[in-house]
Design an enzyme around this catalytic site. Structure first.
Site, PDB file in Angstrom:
ATOM      1  N   GLY A  98      31.914  41.408  32.509  1.00 24.20           N
ATOM      2  CA  GLY A  98      32.622  41.003  33.718  1.00 24.20           C
ATOM      3  C   GLY A  98      34.066  41.489  33.668  1.00 24.20           C
ATOM      4  O   GLY A  98      34.624  41.706  32.587  1.00 24.20           O
ATOM      5  N   CYS A  99      34.676  41.661  34.829  1.00 30.25           N
ATOM      6  CA  CYS A  99      36.021  42.230  34.876  1.00 30.25           C
ATOM      7  C   CYS A  99      37.037  41.312  34.182  1.00 30.25           C
ATOM      8  O   CYS A  99      37.892  41.779  33.427  1.00 30.25           O
ATOM      9  CB  CYS A  99      36.440  42.517  36.309  1.00 30.25           C
ATOM     10  SG  CYS A  99      36.191  41.169  37.473  1.00 30.25           S
ATOM     11  N   PHE A 100      36.954  39.999  34.431  1.00 32.58           N
ATOM     12  CA  PHE A 100      37.878  39.093  33.746  1.00 32.58           C
ATOM     13  C   PHE A 100      37.696  39.211  32.237  1.00 32.58           C
ATOM     14  O   PHE A 100      38.669  39.190  31.472  1.00 32.58           O
ATOM     15  CB  PHE A 100      37.629  37.639  34.173  1.00 32.58           C
ATOM     16  CG  PHE A 100      38.215  37.271  35.507  1.00 32.58           C
ATOM     17  CD1 PHE A 100      39.583  37.389  35.741  1.00 32.58           C
ATOM     18  CD2 PHE A 100      37.419  36.780  36.537  1.00 32.58           C
ATOM     19  CE1 PHE A 100      40.131  37.021  36.966  1.00 32.58           C
ATOM     20  CE2 PHE A 100      37.962  36.417  37.760  1.00 32.58           C
ATOM     21  CZ  PHE A 100      39.319  36.544  37.977  1.00 32.58           C
ATOM     22  N   ALA A 101      36.448  39.316  31.797  1.00 32.98           N
ATOM     23  CA  ALA A 101      36.164  39.388  30.365  1.00 32.98           C
ATOM     24  C   ALA A 101      36.790  40.631  29.749  1.00 32.98           C
ATOM     25  O   ALA A 101      37.393  40.571  28.673  1.00 32.98           O
ATOM     26  CB  ALA A 101      34.656  39.368  30.133  1.00 32.98           C
ATOM     27  N   SER A 161      39.425  42.227  30.715  1.00 35.36           N
ATOM     28  CA  SER A 161      40.888  42.125  30.645  1.00 35.36           C
ATOM     29  C   SER A 161      41.324  41.116  29.575  1.00 35.36           C
ATOM     30  O   SER A 161      42.311  41.335  28.874  1.00 35.36           O
ATOM     31  CB  SER A 161      41.469  41.791  32.020  1.00 35.36           C
ATOM     32  OG  SER A 161      41.513  40.431  32.281  1.00 35.36           O
TER      33      SER A 161
END
Lengths: 352, 352, 352, 352
Positions: B155-158, B160
């Site tokens: 996932g994108c949050f992960a 970053s």
């Protein structure tokens, strides 16, 4: 009807005060000053005010402005200006409210540390006045403001963070050595002066942190929280700018004392702000965004403890130009002149 | 030349993969599928692709798509889709990369917990495949990805947050019970489907936190950090959405172990990522914003320890659609097929 | 104090009316209706109104709403709704103002043509009422509106274009066979319903024309201009949408009659609008943008004849949600109830 | 491989050329100059270029830059610079392409009129070169550009308007005394220099017309159209700025000759641009916006005759920084060096 003079009336902070005074039934804007555009009408510089505020812009140093009678002077000016202007206005029997850091501290030492962080002259030009100046956050200083002759209006980041932390810090439910404040500001907080960073093409798809070595607002936050905690408090503070014009969101964190959960924290906050007209406390299952406080003087605090990790978390939402600046200033004027705190500030904002 | 089929090609994540494949010298896009607009050309749905990708959109269930030969299938699809499609594609000898949470976990129990958080059916439809699936973050799993048959793109949050914390967690310089991750995402992360929250007039002047009770990306972050720390790690995570289209900024915090300062932390990070083509580590005196990574596969990490409070702080900047999604996916494909990691990703972005 | 009921109160047009009524000293909002969210308070749907408008949302078909006493009903509803609701409200002795095209025309034939363009049923459900309905543009219909029982509030494009052309058309200084109207609207004009075209990521960097085959507002513009010209007038009209939320700019063009220049045109416009409280006429050397009318009921007309080509040009600036909709509606209510035209509308907007 | 030197490399127009050259297989960027930031690397000023363009910024007056060998020099500089630099570069045997108005006209008289409009010195400093300079719009000057030593790259408004009018003007289907050009530009067209008008808070919700007394691009449009019409042509031109970064939309109008309708006009345009790689002509029933040309060198022309009024209308969509500036410039370089016109420009843009 008390008369108000505004210095720095052409910047965003000054315009905010002018707009609010136009709608205030008991305060009268009688003179305005600025360094640029002297001689023009305010409505020539900002045409949306044609017919609403056509006062001439005076020089702050002119006798015309300085001798203009008033009960209070609002200095919507950068650091260093108010401390020069205040003595004369106070001597003339006027009260004085300053937007900058000039009167947010009660000692020359603290001011000196603040000014040094900003790379400014550390010597305060009216140091003898600092003892009596009052930090202008109504929610924590209501009674002092009412009788103050000299008020230092808080910084926008400070308003958003202090409101988010004050009840928890006062009640001792946090490990004060773990406070993290992650704040995001809209662009108007940087003022009307064009800069490369806020040129539209540079900013529309850009967010970033700045002054990571230490934003100047940290000091007043720590001062006020230390006073509430009755012990020294330090915070890790990250100011960030995001591409919108009005709005400020601060997420504040800290490790909770054992046994404190979401329900207790929520109840504590609701009770703490039960009599504060502009602070609304909500549970974390309610969707909130800065659009809910835009063009209003409200602060919405979302209490969102992470019980899984034992961390306190509150999300604070304000309009940086109103509750973060001109709205808080007018709230202070209301207190200073004995008007209801919401007078002239009792509007919901507009949408969209 | 390895052939690639893309399912979910009409969404933002799928388009990102299509755009990258158009510029890749060694991978060939041969078939696309989506649920909507079947029968149209991709360039009829997205006219900017006229002359660049005029492939017909097939149904993912059609024999035409399923029998289309390929060496790898990319499922740019929501949770629940990839787990149904993967067995047949793998059986046909194709490798499979999935954008959703379907293959980010190695056990049915973890998936079940993840799916429950999302309010989805907790039973995985291809649970037997989970053991072999590899978490697709190149910087922490390079060698496993190279030989993987089945990859769960993060996932994108992960992306970053893990990149921001991995070296510190691995080296043990943090109090792991104080980790705070404050993440802000651009709007494209929510996909192309119109919703009230992302309707332009509702969003242009609005930022806010969401899923405060627990975002689904927390689990994969904690899983990966726990693996690196070789002990269980929990984080306090606050996802927020801000009004820009592409960009993600995560500020991560934690109490530093005694004796660790900015210089040591910076050196640790620079060394940790010395061989990572897409991660750049900078000191806190450099101004960085998400504009510096827009339309690129870079991650810029600003190391900004607060020595006054003893807190670790790293600011992570990515383009949520590239390093946060399609770029990381192509990086994985490069590893899987033995191409240089930067192939087809070696561009700076454009400005402004 | 006249009481107002608002139907369609949860959309942008209805919210605009609610916000204005909250600040109006002589009109009282007593009941609201909408199709969605019936049973909730308006402030639950739009939390910025908590404490300002906590009225329950009623069903427009419910006896509770229909029997609620009022002196006037505002239908902030799409085409087709007002024509069903008006008869009952009028029969109950209430006046009726409708936001849609339902009552902008005085004959069933014109309505039929209008509805056909929109792909709607061409038969008006209250055709007998059309004779008495009044087109609600105060600047051209002041006296008729004052006594009207039934008012058709104009479309936003129509307001901006008619104000820009009315004096020139009435005075005959243009070749009426050369009229070009190039109009750009902010996105809020399309309402609160999410659509792919107005999804933030699709819209933030996108402008385009739409309904090039014929926007429905053309008809009311041509009707009103023909009435002023006392001969049939046709216009070439190009509606465009640009990425901002509030604001409408129309550039109108036509070949000037011989001997007419900038000075004469400017004088004509200044005289024509000398007594119109909300229309300001300025010369082309003044910089004007839609920011100068944002959140106000003003229309600023820039007269900018191109003497080199002999072409008339006026640039019209309004806030599409105020002068383009709710503001004009309140202006009409003021006229209908004998209040000063500016009552409740006398504010400058705020900046930035 | 031809070598290219770029002057003014740190502005938006220069950056655009740098980005394109980085992706061009047959042209090599060898030296860059600018007035500011001399001595820094380009990637220090614009960090997104780290590792992609780390060339040092030279002074344009330095021998180091002037003696640097190259086959062509691109002056991405404001008016007045190229005319000083061109003689020396030409004398050294290099070809010269200028972004400003310095070489868009073939006589000192026309330049003088142009410069006067801008309030600049009307005397051209290299007037003897004007005879040989070629107006750099590939679609109308392909063969001349191929052999030119000196090219004046067109203005962005001019590109969008000339492409929209050229076929109609050349074929004589319009009343040339009725041409109206209504153009809207994104903000990047004004360059990287911060100004009050383009400060984010002033611009995000603001659109307006400017230079109504006469934009400097009018002259080159009229020159080129007059050449195509073989008679003098004048246009009424309204430049407007709207709040987006990249994009330009021009709506052009004129009365059609009798008997010309949508079908004939569409066929004429499709035929006229059948061999133009970057111009796409579409019917008015297709939805088009500037998002369809963003980050590409395309121009999309929507032919939308209003048969009801007998008016011609074409909507022209370009990216003002690519087809409107750097893309057209590279197209010219391709022609000048005998490369395929699409080389280095054959990309679709990215979305969203």
């Amino acid at each position: 009807m008390p008369r108000v003079k505004v210095i720095g009336a052409t910047g965003y902070g000054g315009l905010g005060m002018v707009e609010l005074l136009l709608g205030h039934p008991e305060l009268q804007l009688t003179a305005i000053a600025a360094i640029q555009d002297v001689g023009k009408q305010l409505s020539q510089v900002w045409p949306y005010l044609v017919g609403y505020c056509d006062l001439p812009i005076l020089s702050p140093d002119s006798p015309e402005f300085q001798d203009s009678p008033a009960e209070v002077v609002v200095a919507a000016t950068p650091d260093g200006v108010g401390q020069v202007l205040a003595p004369r206005e106070l001597a003339a029997g006027r009260r004085f409210l300053d937007y900058s850091g000039d009167f947010r501290f009660n000692s020359a030492e603290l001011y000196s540390e603040y000014a040094t962080r900003l790379g400014r002259d550390p010597r305060h030009k009216s140091a003898d006045l600092l003892k009596e100046s009052v930090y202008g956050l109504s929610e924590t200083r209501r009674s002092e403001i009412a009788t103050a002759r000299l008020v230092g209006n808080p910084g926008c980041f400070a308003v958003s963070v202090i409101l988010a932390l004050a009840p928890a810090v006062r009640e001792g439910i946090l490990d004060l050595d773990t406070l993290v404040c992650d704040s995001k500001s809209g662009i108007s907080g940087a003022g009307k002066k064009p800069t490369p960073a806020h040129h539209y093409p540079e900013r529309y798809e850009s967010m970033g942190a700045y002054r990571l070595a230490g934003h100047q607002h940290v000091m007043e936050i720590e001062e006020e929280l230390s006073r509430l905690a009755t012990r020294p408090v330090k915070i890790t503070f990250t100011p960030q700018v995001v591409p919108l014009t009005r709005g400020m969101l601060s997420s504040v964190y800290g490790r909770l004392a054992p046994g404190v959960n979401q329900a207790k924290t929520l109840a504590l906050y609701q009770e703490a702000y039960a009599t504060s007209a502009f602070v609304r406390v909500v549970d974390s299952n309610q969707a909130v965004s800065t659009a809910d406080v835009r063009e209003s003087n409200r602060c919405i605090l979302t209490v969102a403890v992470d019980e899984r990790t034992g961390f306190f978390r509150v999300i604070s939402h304000i309009d940086n130009l109103l509750k973060g600046q001109a709205g808080t200033a007018l709230q202070n004027l209301n207190l200073m002149f004995g008007f209801p705190e919401k007078m002239g500030l009792d509007f919901p904002g507009s949408h969209p």
